[in-house]
Design a protein around this motif. Structure first.
Motif, PDB file in Angstrom:
ATOM      1  N   SER A  16      38.313  34.755  20.728  1.00  0.00           N
ATOM      2  CA  SER A  16      37.566  35.125  20.590  1.00  0.00           C
ATOM      3  C   SER A  16      36.804  34.739  22.070  1.00  0.00           C
ATOM      4  O   SER A  16      37.011  33.126  22.425  1.00  0.00           O
ATOM      5  CB  SER A  16      36.121  35.513  19.916  1.00  0.00           C
ATOM      6  OG  SER A  16      35.286  34.313  19.908  1.00  0.00           O
ATOM      7  N   GLY A  17      36.523  35.475  23.138  1.00  0.00           N
ATOM      8  CA  GLY A  17      35.671  34.646  24.479  1.00  0.00           C
ATOM      9  C   GLY A  17      36.725  34.660  25.427  1.00  0.00           C
ATOM     10  O   GLY A  17      36.719  34.163  26.569  1.00  0.00           O
ATOM     11  N   GLN A  18      38.083  34.769  25.138  1.00  0.00           N
ATOM     12  CA  GLN A  18      39.833  34.468  25.823  1.00  0.00           C
ATOM     13  C   GLN A  18      39.348  35.407  27.350  1.00  0.00           C
ATOM     14  O   GLN A  18      38.565  36.499  26.674  1.00  0.00           O
ATOM     15  CB  GLN A  18      40.630  34.685  25.437  1.00  0.00           C
ATOM     16  CG  GLN A  18      41.463  34.360  26.438  1.00  0.00           C
ATOM     17  CD  GLN A  18      43.293  34.158  25.135  1.00  0.00           C
ATOM     18  OE1 GLN A  18      43.323  35.192  25.383  1.00  0.00           O
ATOM     19  NE2 GLN A  18      43.779  33.498  25.510  1.00  0.00           N
ATOM     20  N   LEU A  19      39.048  34.511  28.289  1.00  0.00           N
ATOM     21  CA  LEU A  19      38.867  35.432  29.357  1.00  0.00           C
ATOM     22  C   LEU A  19      40.591  36.136  30.355  1.00  0.00           C
ATOM     23  O   LEU A  19      40.896  34.781  30.088  1.00  0.00           O
ATOM     24  CB  LEU A  19      38.074  34.737  30.958  1.00  0.00           C
ATOM     25  CG  LEU A  19      36.542  34.562  30.775  1.00  0.00           C
ATOM     26  CD1 LEU A  19      36.557  33.596  31.766  1.00  0.00           C
ATOM     27  CD2 LEU A  19      36.451  35.750  30.909  1.00  0.00           C
ATOM     28  N   VAL A  20      40.543  37.008  30.368  1.00  0.00           N
ATOM     29  CA  VAL A  20      41.656  37.944  30.970  1.00  0.00           C
ATOM     30  C   VAL A  20      42.198  38.031  32.329  1.00  0.00           C
ATOM     31  O   VAL A  20      40.532  39.087  32.834  1.00  0.00           O
ATOM     32  CB  VAL A  20      42.135  38.757  30.169  1.00  0.00           C
ATOM     33  CG1 VAL A  20      43.269  39.324  30.226  1.00  0.00           C
ATOM     34  CG2 VAL A  20      42.397  38.346  28.116  1.00  0.00           C
ATOM     35  N   VAL A  21      42.525  37.696  33.313  1.00  0.00           N
ATOM     36  CA  VAL A  21      42.626  37.700  34.538  1.00  0.00           C
ATOM     37  C   VAL A  21      43.450  38.789  35.209  1.00  0.00           C
ATOM     38  O   VAL A  21      44.722  38.413  34.761  1.00  0.00           O
ATOM     39  CB  VAL A  21      42.086  36.851  35.743  1.00  0.00           C
ATOM     40  CG1 VAL A  21      41.938  37.071  37.158  1.00  0.00           C
ATOM     41  CG2 VAL A  21      41.268  35.704  34.867  1.00  0.00           C
ATOM     42  N   GLY A  22      43.293  39.778  36.032  1.00  0.00           N
ATOM     43  CA  GLY A  22      44.602  40.570  37.084  1.00  0.00           C
ATOM     44  C   GLY A  22      44.667  40.374  38.495  1.00  0.00           C
ATOM     45  O   GLY A  22      43.414  40.052  38.530  1.00  0.00           O
ATOM     46  N   PHE A  23      46.005  40.533  38.951  1.00  0.00           N
ATOM     47  CA  PHE A  23      45.937  40.445  40.350  1.00  0.00           C
ATOM     48  C   PHE A  23      46.278  41.988  40.589  1.00  0.00           C
ATOM     49  O   PHE A  23      47.015  42.405  39.405  1.00  0.00           O
ATOM     50  CB  PHE A  23      46.668  40.022  40.780  1.00  0.00           C
ATOM     51  CG  PHE A  23      46.559  38.917  41.106  1.00  0.00           C
ATOM     52  CD1 PHE A  23      45.746  37.435  39.992  1.00  0.00           C
ATOM     53  CD2 PHE A  23      46.377  37.984  42.326  1.00  0.00           C
ATOM     54  CE1 PHE A  23      45.448  36.540  40.353  1.00  0.00           C
ATOM     55  CE2 PHE A  23      45.674  36.678  43.044  1.00  0.00           C
ATOM     56  CZ  PHE A  23      45.571  36.211  42.091  1.00  0.00           C
ATOM     57  N   ALA A  24      45.900  42.974  41.378  1.00  0.00           N
ATOM     58  CA  ALA A  24      46.986  44.557  41.475  1.00  0.00           C
ATOM     59  C   ALA A  24      46.451  43.946  43.593  1.00  0.00           C
ATOM     60  O   ALA A  24      45.685  43.500  44.767  1.00  0.00           O
ATOM     61  CB  ALA A  24      45.396  44.750  41.810  1.00  0.00           C
ATOM     62  N   ALA A  25      48.043  44.163  43.812  1.00  0.00           N
ATOM     63  CA  ALA A  25      48.469  44.789  45.378  1.00  0.00           C
ATOM     64  C   ALA A  25      48.274  45.932  45.635  1.00  0.00           C
ATOM     65  O   ALA A  25      48.901  46.590  45.126  1.00  0.00           O
ATOM     66  CB  ALA A  25      49.929  43.610  46.117  1.00  0.00           C
ATOM     67  N   GLU A  26      47.711  46.028  46.275  1.00  0.00           N
ATOM     68  CA  GLU A  26      46.734  48.118  46.233  1.00  0.00           C
ATOM     69  C   GLU A  26      47.365  48.337  48.424  1.00  0.00           C
ATOM     70  O   GLU A  26      47.142  47.246  48.888  1.00  0.00           O
ATOM     71  CB  GLU A  26      45.636  48.182  45.719  1.00  0.00           C
ATOM     72  CG  GLU A  26      45.576  48.272  44.810  1.00  0.00           C
ATOM     73  CD  GLU A  26      45.640  48.987  44.138  1.00  0.00           C
ATOM     74  OE1 GLU A  26      46.388  49.644  44.346  1.00  0.00           O
ATOM     75  OE2 GLU A  26      46.011  48.806  42.569  1.00  0.00           O
ATOM     76  N   THR A  27      47.654  49.988  48.121  1.00  0.00           N
ATOM     77  CA  THR A  27      47.105  49.937  49.282  1.00  0.00           C
ATOM     78  C   THR A  27      46.667  51.268  50.096  1.00  0.00           C
ATOM     79  O   THR A  27      45.606  51.505  48.488  1.00  0.00           O
ATOM     80  CB  THR A  27      49.168  50.745  50.427  1.00  0.00           C
ATOM     81  OG1 THR A  27      49.221  51.546  49.311  1.00  0.00           O
ATOM     82  CG2 THR A  27      50.293  49.350  49.966  1.00  0.00           C
ATOM     83  N   ASP A  28      46.329  52.015  51.296  1.00  0.00           N
ATOM     84  CA  ASP A  28      45.252  52.803  50.527  1.00  0.00           C
ATOM     85  C   ASP A  28      43.588  52.910  50.913  1.00  0.00           C
ATOM     86  O   ASP A  28      43.499  51.374  51.222  1.00  0.00           O
ATOM     87  CB  ASP A  28      45.943  54.197  50.031  1.00  0.00           C
ATOM     88  CG  ASP A  28      47.770  54.054  50.534  1.00  0.00           C
ATOM     89  OD1 ASP A  28      47.650  54.363  51.710  1.00  0.00           O
ATOM     90  OD2 ASP A  28      48.189  54.519  49.890  1.00  0.00           O
ATOM     91  N   ASP A  29      43.730  53.440  49.192  1.00  0.00           N
ATOM     92  CA  ASP A  29      41.998  53.308  49.256  1.00  0.00           C
ATOM     93  C   ASP A  29      41.959  51.779  47.838  1.00  0.00           C
ATOM     94  O   ASP A  29      42.175  52.366  47.258  1.00  0.00           O
ATOM     95  CB  ASP A  29      41.346  54.610  48.759  1.00  0.00           C
ATOM     96  CG  ASP A  29      39.554  54.199  48.280  1.00  0.00           C
ATOM     97  OD1 ASP A  29      39.729  53.070  48.660  1.00  0.00           O
ATOM     98  OD2 ASP A  29      38.829  55.118  48.259  1.00  0.00           O
ATOM     99  N   VAL A  30      42.319  50.540  48.512  1.00  0.00           N
ATOM    100  CA  VAL A  30      42.187  49.984  47.710  1.00  0.00           C
ATOM    101  C   VAL A  30      40.944  48.879  46.919  1.00  0.00           C
ATOM    102  O   VAL A  30      41.739  49.066  45.572  1.00  0.00           O
ATOM    103  CB  VAL A  30      41.975  48.042  48.735  1.00  0.00           C
ATOM    104  CG1 VAL A  30      42.102  46.951  47.894  1.00  0.00           C
ATOM    105  CG2 VAL A  30      43.544  48.802  50.260  1.00  0.00           C
ATOM    106  N   LEU A  31      39.468  49.255  47.071  1.00  0.00           N
ATOM    107  CA  LEU A  31      38.835  49.600  46.050  1.00  0.00           C
ATOM    108  C   LEU A  31      38.605  49.841  45.615  1.00  0.00           C
ATOM    109  O   LEU A  31      38.787  49.991  44.224  1.00  0.00           O
ATOM    110  CB  LEU A  31      37.176  48.980  46.847  1.00  0.00           C
ATOM    111  CG  LEU A  31      36.974  47.801  47.116  1.00  0.00           C
ATOM    112  CD1 LEU A  31      35.617  48.079  48.404  1.00  0.00           C
ATOM    113  CD2 LEU A  31      37.010  46.752  46.303  1.00  0.00           C
ATOM    114  N   ALA A  32      38.808  51.387  45.447  1.00  0.00           N
ATOM    115  CA  ALA A  32      39.052  52.664  44.893  1.00  0.00           C
ATOM    116  C   ALA A  32      39.940  52.247  43.559  1.00  0.00           C
ATOM    117  O   ALA A  32      40.120  52.742  42.453  1.00  0.00           O
ATOM    118  CB  ALA A  32      38.815  53.275  45.014  1.00  0.00           C
TER     119      ALA A  32
END
Ligand code: CTP
Ligand code: CA
Length: 228
Positions: free
Chosen positions: A144-160
């Motif tokens: 419980s409380g474990q933090l999970v972090v991902g990475f994303a490599a994006e092109t085009d509308d990067v933020l959306a």
């Protein structure tokens, strides 16, 4: 937090980091792979260790030396990475999935080398989906409380794309890199946007991968502090 500043704010924490890129074998000499160098994941492992954490680094085919003071588990395929991750996160406070995991693997593995034949067209390679490790770790927190972090490599509308991915994966934080045109892969510097499930959004300026790593740990530490 500025680089070089001495801090042991991850003391007593166990963090798991995945790095590199998985390889999905076709036959004994060939695989489907990707361009991830492992540099960002290794930088995350090294900086976490420097900040006092116990670090398990799940390394998928990175050709970098094992960092001192870090437990390194070498894996190759997405299925191997999943097994190693499920084991390593059991007592982890945070997990960062920096590895590029192949979305698909060949449906069949040829135990003998695939041979070409004159006048015969090559057979298409059938693929099947790999499990989504990040989504699974997010949905079933080992602690419980474990933090999970991902990475994303994006092109085009990067933020959306990043926001949609954060919601889809169910992780706490998503580091979104813009790729294409020589950005991110294999380079020594990296700029990114850090998206948080609580709606927060922070730009991480272009700089060494160690700076981006420290910014990720800053965000993780801030969330630990909020919870306890
Ligand atoms: N990831 C994972 N397991 C997979 C695929 C991806 O754990 N089978 C993780 C990566 O380590 C990364 C995050 O999910 O932290 C985002 O990877 P990405 O390839 O950007 O996400 P996908 O959902 O595969 O989306 P896309 O179709 O854009 O590739
Ligand atoms: Ca993918």
């Amino acid at each position: 937090l500025a680089r070089g500043e001495l801090t042991a704010d991850l003391t007593g924490r166990h963090v798991v980091v995945s790095a590199g890129g998985t390889r999905e074998p076709l036959d004994p000499v060939r695989y489907l792979g990707n361009l991830s160098s492992g540099k960002q994941g290794y930088a995350l492992a090294v900086t976490a260790a420097a900040r006092g954490a116990r670090v398990t680094l799940l390394s998928a085919n990175a050709t970098l030396p094992d960092p001192a003071g870090v437990d390194v588990v070498h894996v190759s395929t997405a299925l191997e990475l999943r097994e190693a991750a499920l084991k390593a996160v059991a007592d982890a406070d945070a997990v960062v999935m920096a590895a590029a995991v192949a979305d698909f693997r060949p449906a069949e593995y040829a135990t003998g080398k695939i041979k070409k034949k004159d006048g015969v067209e090559p057979a298409p390679v059938a693929l099947v989906r790999n499990p989504d490790i990040l989504a699974e770790l997010s949905a079933h927190r080992a602690r419980s409380g474990q933090l999970v972090v991902g990475f994303a490599a994006e092109t085009d509308d990067v933020l959306a794309n990043g926001r949609a991915k954060l919601a889809r994966k169910g992780c706490d934080l998503l580091v979104v890199n813009e790729v294409g045109g020589g950005k991110a892969f294999g380079r020594d510097t990296n700029s990114a946007v850090l998206l948080s499930a609580d709606g927060a959004e922070a730009e991480i300026a272009d700089g060494p991968k160690e700076s981006l790593a420290d910014a990720v740990w800053d965000a993780v530490v801030a969330r630990f502090d909020k919870r306890v």
